[in-house]
Design an enzyme around this catalytic site. Structure first.
Site, PDB file in Angstrom:
ATOM      1  N   GLU A 107      35.900  38.687 118.888  1.00  0.00           N
ATOM      2  CA  GLU A 107      37.072  38.043 119.489  1.00  0.00           C
ATOM      3  C   GLU A 107      38.081  37.700 118.410  1.00  0.00           C
ATOM      4  O   GLU A 107      37.709  37.269 117.316  1.00  0.00           O
ATOM      5  CB  GLU A 107      36.624  36.764 120.220  1.00  0.00           C
ATOM      6  CG  GLU A 107      37.741  36.076 120.988  1.00  0.00           C
ATOM      7  CD  GLU A 107      37.248  34.883 121.816  1.00  0.00           C
ATOM      8  OE1 GLU A 107      36.243  35.017 122.543  1.00  0.00           O
ATOM      9  OE2 GLU A 107      37.857  33.813 121.717  1.00  0.00           O
ATOM     10  N   ASP A 109      41.520  35.408 118.100  1.00  0.00           N
ATOM     11  CA  ASP A 109      42.249  34.384 118.864  1.00  0.00           C
ATOM     12  C   ASP A 109      43.517  33.890 118.196  1.00  0.00           C
ATOM     13  O   ASP A 109      43.495  33.521 117.025  1.00  0.00           O
ATOM     14  CB  ASP A 109      41.400  33.098 118.978  1.00  0.00           C
ATOM     15  CG  ASP A 109      40.173  33.281 119.812  1.00  0.00           C
ATOM     16  OD1 ASP A 109      40.248  33.986 120.805  1.00  0.00           O
ATOM     17  OD2 ASP A 109      39.133  32.696 119.441  1.00  0.00           O
ATOM     18  N   GLU A 111      45.743  30.623 119.317  1.00  0.00           N
ATOM     19  CA  GLU A 111      45.863  29.529 120.274  1.00  0.00           C
ATOM     20  C   GLU A 111      46.997  28.623 119.838  1.00  0.00           C
ATOM     21  O   GLU A 111      47.034  28.184 118.690  1.00  0.00           O
ATOM     22  CB  GLU A 111      44.559  28.728 120.356  1.00  0.00           C
ATOM     23  CG  GLU A 111      43.460  29.503 121.054  1.00  0.00           C
ATOM     24  CD  GLU A 111      42.157  28.714 121.157  1.00  0.00           C
ATOM     25  OE1 GLU A 111      41.574  28.693 122.239  1.00  0.00           O
ATOM     26  OE2 GLU A 111      41.737  28.130 120.137  1.00  0.00           O
TER      27      GLU A 111
END
Ligand SMILES: *[C@@H]1O[C@H](CO)[C@@H](O)[C@H](O)[C@H]1NC(C)=O
Length: 291
Positions: A107, A109, A111
């Site tokens: 993953e 990310d 954010e």
């Protein structure tokens, strides 16, 4: 027979080349629905500008989210995002890639953690490789990301993973498999985005609560651009060194990018798991591996 096979191979590569070129000049970016579908609360995602842009809505009933229709193995994904303005504390807007495999998850990310009016947005990045995450870094943005659209990009090739904010690389995760450090390369990843409430942790570690009297909260997206090897798709695509995102200019940061990367780290980085001694008494090996 062998000659025949290699002839077929040559023709096939030529065809792939023509096809790849054709795709790259097809006039991206595309509309939202060409590459994406809504995955959470479709009544909270509005298409605007003929589907070339979207509005995400967060209120007390629900957040929302969308995902790419395909998964991709290596490539570059970018989109322009205008984040929730004003008092956005407790809201989180995420843009990430995920293999969607529970145990050995990969993953990548981005954010975006909202903040009180006038306080800086924080961008948290994280990387899961072969099921292991906990590699958070945080930078405070040096501009107001709610005043205008900015481009957020994830580049993922055999050499490294780079997170860009506009043309500034804020994070680099090098392929250091030779040193025994895991690197995502076996599983394709989908592209995802969500807008939701996370006031139990997001802003100042959960101290700042979301102010629902300011709801609904809106974020805007446009210029969706995914270029990579779709899976399912031609099986030889991901290992093709002629994919533009594998080219020499994308294998390492250039001198100008390096300067920008250092500038961010010196002036805007507020957290790095690599230097968090209470969490990692022994510094993780990738932290020494350089970029
Ligand atoms: C919000 O603003 C405060 C005060 O400037 C800052 O310490 C913090 O890093 C900012 N971001 C978040 C997500 O709390």
């Amino acid at each position: 027979m062998a000659m025949y096979a290699s002839f077929i191979h040559a023709v096939a590569s030529l065809l792939l080349c023509v096809l790849a070129f054709g795709l790259s000049v097809m006039g991206r970016p595309t509309t939202f629905l060409q590459d994406f579908k809504v995955t959470w609360a479709d009544y909270h995602i509005k298409q605007i500008d003929g589907g070339r842009a979207i509005q995400l809505i967060l209120d007390q009933n629900s957040g929302c989210g969308f995902a790419s229709k395909s998964q991709y193995l290596f490539g570059r994904v970018s989109m322009k995002i205008k984040l929730v303005p004003g008092d956005s504390a407790g809201t989180v807007t995420a843009f990430y890639m995920n293999s969607n495999t529970d145990s050995v998850r990969d993953e990548l990310d981005f954010e975006f953690l909202g903040n009180r009016t006038g306080q800086p947005y924080t961008v948290q990045t994280n990387i899961y490789a072969h099921g292991k995450g906990d590699r958070e870094q945080r930078v405070n943005l040096w501009f107001d990301p709610a005043a205008d659209f900015h481009t957020y990009t994830i580049l993922w090739n055999h050499h490294h993973i780079v997170f860009y904010v506009d043309d500034v690389p804020i994070r680099v995760y090098k392929n250091n498999e030779a040193k025994g450090i895991p690197f995502p390369k076996f599983q394709p990843m989908g592209v995802y985005s969500t807008l939701w409430e996370a006031d139990d942790w997001a802003t100042r570690g959960g101290l700042e609560k979301i102010d629902w009297s300011k709801a609904p909260f809106f974020a805007y997206y446009k210029d969706f651009d995914i270029e990579g090897c779709p899976v399912p798709g031609p099986t030889t695509c991901a290992s093709n060194p002629r994919n533009w995102w594998e080219g020499t200019t994308y294998q390492a940061l250039n001198a100008l990018e390096l300067r920008k990367y250092r500038w961010v780290r010196i002036n805007h980085m507020i957290y790095d798991y690599c230097t968090d001694k209470s969490r990692y008494p022994v510094t993780p090996p990738e932290c020494f591996a350089g970029i």
